[in-house]
Design a protein around this motif. Sequence first.
Motif, PDB file in Angstrom:
ATOM      1  N   MET A  22       1.014  -1.267  -0.023  1.00 60.54           N
ATOM      2  CA  MET A  22      -0.209  -0.081  -0.089  1.00 60.54           C
ATOM      3  C   MET A  22       0.832   1.346   0.109  1.00 60.54           C
ATOM      4  O   MET A  22       1.401   1.497   0.979  1.00 60.54           O
ATOM      5  CB  MET A  22      -0.927  -0.178   1.151  1.00 60.54           C
ATOM      6  N   HIS A  23       0.960   1.861  -1.068  1.00 58.44           N
ATOM      7  CA  HIS A  23       1.714   3.025  -1.391  1.00 58.44           C
ATOM      8  C   HIS A  23       1.547   4.101  -0.140  1.00 58.44           C
ATOM      9  O   HIS A  23       2.482   4.699   0.232  1.00 58.44           O
ATOM     10  CB  HIS A  23       1.502   3.725  -2.829  1.00 58.44           C
ATOM     11  N   ALA A  24       0.241   4.188   0.192  1.00 55.60           N
ATOM     12  CA  ALA A  24       0.166   5.460   1.356  1.00 55.60           C
ATOM     13  C   ALA A  24       0.905   5.097   2.562  1.00 55.60           C
ATOM     14  O   ALA A  24       1.038   6.074   3.367  1.00 55.60           O
ATOM     15  CB  ALA A  24      -1.521   5.473   1.409  1.00 55.60           C
ATOM     16  N   LEU A  25       1.190   3.830   2.718  1.00 57.61           N
ATOM     17  CA  LEU A  25       1.708   3.854   4.000  1.00 57.61           C
ATOM     18  C   LEU A  25       3.421   3.474   3.895  1.00 57.61           C
ATOM     19  O   LEU A  25       4.100   3.218   4.907  1.00 57.61           O
ATOM     20  CB  LEU A  25       1.345   2.248   4.492  1.00 57.61           C
ATOM     21  N   ALA A  26       3.868   3.982   2.739  1.00 58.99           N
ATOM     22  CA  ALA A  26       5.570   3.879   2.519  1.00 58.99           C
ATOM     23  C   ALA A  26       6.110   4.572   3.626  1.00 58.99           C
ATOM     24  O   ALA A  26       7.129   4.280   3.838  1.00 58.99           O
ATOM     25  CB  ALA A  26       5.692   4.150   1.140  1.00 58.99           C
ATOM     26  N   GLY A  27       5.701   5.704   3.943  1.00 58.65           N
ATOM     27  CA  GLY A  27       6.222   6.546   4.806  1.00 58.65           C
ATOM     28  C   GLY A  27       6.543   6.151   6.253  1.00 58.65           C
ATOM     29  O   GLY A  27       7.106   6.823   7.004  1.00 58.65           O
TER      30      GLY A  27
END
Length: 430
Positions: free
Chosen positions: A1-6
């Motif tokens: 999930m890209h949004a969780l990369a941070g």
Amino acid sequence: MHALAGFILHEPQILEIANRFQKAMTDGLAGKSSSLKMLPSFLTKPTGQEKGIYLAVDFGGTNVRVLTVEIQGNGAYRTLRRRSFPLRDREEGYDFTTRETAGSDLFRFIAEQMEAILVPGQTYPLGFTFSFPSRQTGIYQAVLIKWTKEIQTSGVEGYDVAELLQKTLDGKNLKQVIPRAIINDTVGTLLTAAYSDQQADIGSICGTGHNTCYLEPSSPMTGKPMIINIESGNYNELPATDYDMQLDKQSQIPGDQRLEKMVGGQYIGELTRIIIQDFINNKLLFASGRPEIFFTPYNIKAKDLARLLADESPELTGVSQWLKTNCQIPCSLLEERTALRTIATTVITRSIQLIAATFTGVLKHIDPGLEKQHTIAIDGSLFELMPGYANKLNSTLKNIFKDKPDLITTKLTKHGSGVGAAIAAAIIED
Ligand code: BGC
């Protein structure tokens, strides 16, 4: 999930945070500008031979716990009486944490809990655990710098909490109680562990709030060993995501307690909710509706995350049950349940990694070549109850110090924050 990369931290980043944290500690100790207050406790470690019967009050922000403790010597102690009361109880219709509540009411409530466990005719030296950033000028003076953990009770910030308590005791004519020491809960946790384990030199709370203390070999105040309350929850040189910024912006004091807002039990449920809300808004979850629970601030708690993490069944039936009973979502897809659990796990994993990074900073400060054995004493609901939390924290640290993993031990020091207040009072009397 890209949004969780941070949220994903790799070892080099963890080490970088550790190094910066160590620098912030040194700056704080030297009185230079730093997000770490490095507050003196006026205490060092106990010998393990202190003895006596003491009253301890443990005021942490969620509950008030009062206990009488027999400190027995040889590293042993036993709790005689104990009582715990929540600071807010919707059903009973009270809340001592709001701006509308006066500090005097809060302290009267605390004194009433104490009174209830005292044996008539006996006097008790008191150790008071007050788990908020407080400027101490002695062992029984502590001016509250600012409330944390979203508490807002009026008339306490800027005041000496020892004096506020004394006023209440005088008002009630409670002569049985003889105040001796006031400490932070991290200090209590370290004192409790060190009472029976001389290798304990770091104390931490991983619960509603987060903070760490340690035994500074050479305090700038005395040049001698002293336990220093880092107030590490206020550390702010951290890689924050947009979600963290949003949580911070909507919190009681934006800009403060940045680490605590990324790791503490008061906030990780809310952080998870903010992420889920964003996923719903972007039609990545629950396409058929907008479940109320995910749109109401602070409606998801750390214990909800514990339920999500505890479910290891292939169909995630526990998550499904939670969605039914807590979120009024009768039907969900396996992929939605998986996404929820992944979000919760990601938030928790980062909490663990950030805390491990700060412990690493402390260890590097006190033992740069890692030559000695260290016990990190930890109390708090996350470390005790969040599935996998303690193991992962331990393994992350052992991985960072992979050359000498056996020199570092983390240890659950249950009720350490309260018992430690009794030990502090005993040290003073000795
Ligand atoms: C407070 C600390 C405390 C920690 C754990 C933080 O919010 O600032 O003083 O040790 O919570 O209770």
